[in-house]
Design an enzyme around this catalytic site. Structure first.
Site, PDB file in Angstrom:
ATOM      1  N   LYS A 184     -28.139  31.119  15.661  1.00  0.00           N
ATOM      2  CA  LYS A 184     -28.546  31.960  14.520  1.00  0.00           C
ATOM      3  C   LYS A 184     -29.482  31.171  13.603  1.00  0.00           C
ATOM      4  O   LYS A 184     -30.489  31.696  13.128  1.00  0.00           O
ATOM      5  CB  LYS A 184     -27.302  32.461  13.765  1.00  0.00           C
ATOM      6  CG  LYS A 184     -26.577  33.535  14.556  1.00  0.00           C
ATOM      7  CD  LYS A 184     -25.197  33.864  14.045  1.00  0.00           C
ATOM      8  CE  LYS A 184     -24.511  34.805  15.049  1.00  0.00           C
ATOM      9  NZ  LYS A 184     -23.131  35.129  14.743  1.00  0.00           N
ATOM     10  N   GLN A 227     -18.776  33.726  10.598  1.00  0.00           N
ATOM     11  CA  GLN A 227     -18.593  33.673  12.047  1.00  0.00           C
ATOM     12  C   GLN A 227     -17.128  33.955  12.393  1.00  0.00           C
ATOM     13  O   GLN A 227     -16.229  33.302  11.878  1.00  0.00           O
ATOM     14  CB  GLN A 227     -19.029  32.288  12.556  1.00  0.00           C
ATOM     15  CG  GLN A 227     -19.046  32.152  14.053  1.00  0.00           C
ATOM     16  CD  GLN A 227     -20.072  33.061  14.735  1.00  0.00           C
ATOM     17  OE1 GLN A 227     -21.195  33.228  14.278  1.00  0.00           O
ATOM     18  NE2 GLN A 227     -19.662  33.684  15.827  1.00  0.00           N
ATOM     19  N   ASP A 260     -24.043  41.761   9.388  1.00  0.00           N
ATOM     20  CA  ASP A 260     -23.308  41.978  10.643  1.00  0.00           C
ATOM     21  C   ASP A 260     -22.906  43.450  10.814  1.00  0.00           C
ATOM     22  O   ASP A 260     -22.529  43.872  11.907  1.00  0.00           O
ATOM     23  CB  ASP A 260     -22.020  41.126  10.656  1.00  0.00           C
ATOM     24  CG  ASP A 260     -22.138  39.918  11.569  1.00  0.00           C
ATOM     25  OD1 ASP A 260     -22.998  39.943  12.468  1.00  0.00           O
ATOM     26  OD2 ASP A 260     -21.348  38.963  11.391  1.00  0.00           O
TER      27      ASP A 260
END
Ligand code: NAD
Length: 280
Positions: free
Chosen positions: A52, A96, A119
């Protein structure tokens, strides 16, 4: 013989487009950073986090890495998220997953401001998707829509079966296919006659989480098959949820593993970050 849907190539195209957009936004004085939070040092998570950061560097946006120790409390994590919520330069916040067992994932997801929820996991983002309002969409399903569209595969009016009902893949995937006017059926672990149901699909999207589970008996001649699964087989080679060599001769188009759905997730995360910067 199926057309192979090249996720590596398509994701690269998207990242190139985003790179250009970021430089145009910079010229208008619009910038922003993605904050990536990792709790603990799970090796798979570390690889995802690194990828990322690299993608941010490629498209030209700043990434802020927060690598917190495993024993970080939920309260400490929530405090950091609140600080980032208040920070005007931070346009996206990503935690995460999975988190260590002592931290409640739902509380953490809910703490992220919906306009920074790149997300697309916040209940408000999911709700917006259900009723067709604007909001961030979960990256893997959004990437699959791009794979289909950029491969000129028509979705409207097609029969689509999605195998899997998880919050991050199956459910948002089904909603996105519905938004694109497919006729959608969701299959799950209690579904009866899975092979028969799958054979009714023009587009079969497999997110069952079981290595090489879907063989030829699940696929109608000429169907499009999207394999979301990622696993390591006994020889440590990557494989998907689909028996590729068995299904490929029947399908009209298919995603390989690796190089299909996988690379699209990060490309769509970058897309969400750029959207957030654009909206200021
Ligand atoms: P999950 O385990 O949360 O969900 C699996 C789903 O499959 C469940 O909803 C379950 O009901 C269904 N299922 C299980 N057994 C079944 C059966 N016998 N018949 C019918 N349905 C059955 O998994 P997930 O998080 O949705 O992920 C699915 C797969 O996609 C995994 O292999 C995961 O690693 C992969 N994945 C890939 C990406 C990517 O970027 N490519 C992103 C997320 C997940």
């Amino acid at each position: 013989m199926a057309a192979i849907i090249d996720g590596k190539k398509i994701s690269q195209e998207i990242k190139e487009e985003l790179k250009e957009k970021v430089s145009l936004l910079k010229a208008q004085g619009k910038t922003g950073a993605l904050a990536v939070i990792q709790v603990g040092a799970d090796p798979a998570s570390s690889v995802y986090v690194r990828n990322k950061k690299n993608a941010c560097a490629f498209i030209g946006i700043e990434s802020l890495a927060y690598e917190l120790p495993e024993e970080t409390s939920e309260e400490e994590l929530l405090r950091l998220i609140e600080d980032l919520n208040q920070d005007g330069q931070v346009k996206g916040i990503l935690v995460q997953l999975p988190l260590p067992a002592h931290i409640c994932e739902d509380n953490v997801i809910k703490a992220i401001r919906p306009d920074k929820d790149v997300d697309g996991f916040h209940p408000q983002s999911v709700g917006a998707l259900v009723i067709g309002q604007k909001g961030f969409v979960s990256c893997t399903p959004a990437g699959i829509i791009q794979l289909l569209k950029r491969s000129q595969i028509e979705i409207a009016g097609k029969r689509c079966v999605v195998i899997g009902r998880s919050n991050i893949v199956g459910k948002p995937m089904s909603l996105l296919m519905l938004r694109e006017h497919a006729t959608v059926t969701i299959a799950h672990s209690k579904t009866k006659d899975l092979p028969g149901l799958c054979r009714s699909a023009d587009i079969l999207i497999v997110a069952i989480g079981k290595p090489r589970f879907i063989g030829a008996e699940y696929v109608k001649e000429g169907a499009v098959v999207i394999d979301v699964g990622i696993h390591r087989d006994a020889d440590n080679k990557l494989c998907g949820d689909v028996k590729f060599e068995e299904v490929e001769p029947i399908a009209s188009a298919i995603t390989p593993v690796p190089g299909g759905v996988g690379p699209m997730t990060i490309a769509m995360l970058m897309n969400n970050c750029v959207q957030s910067i654009e909206e200021g």
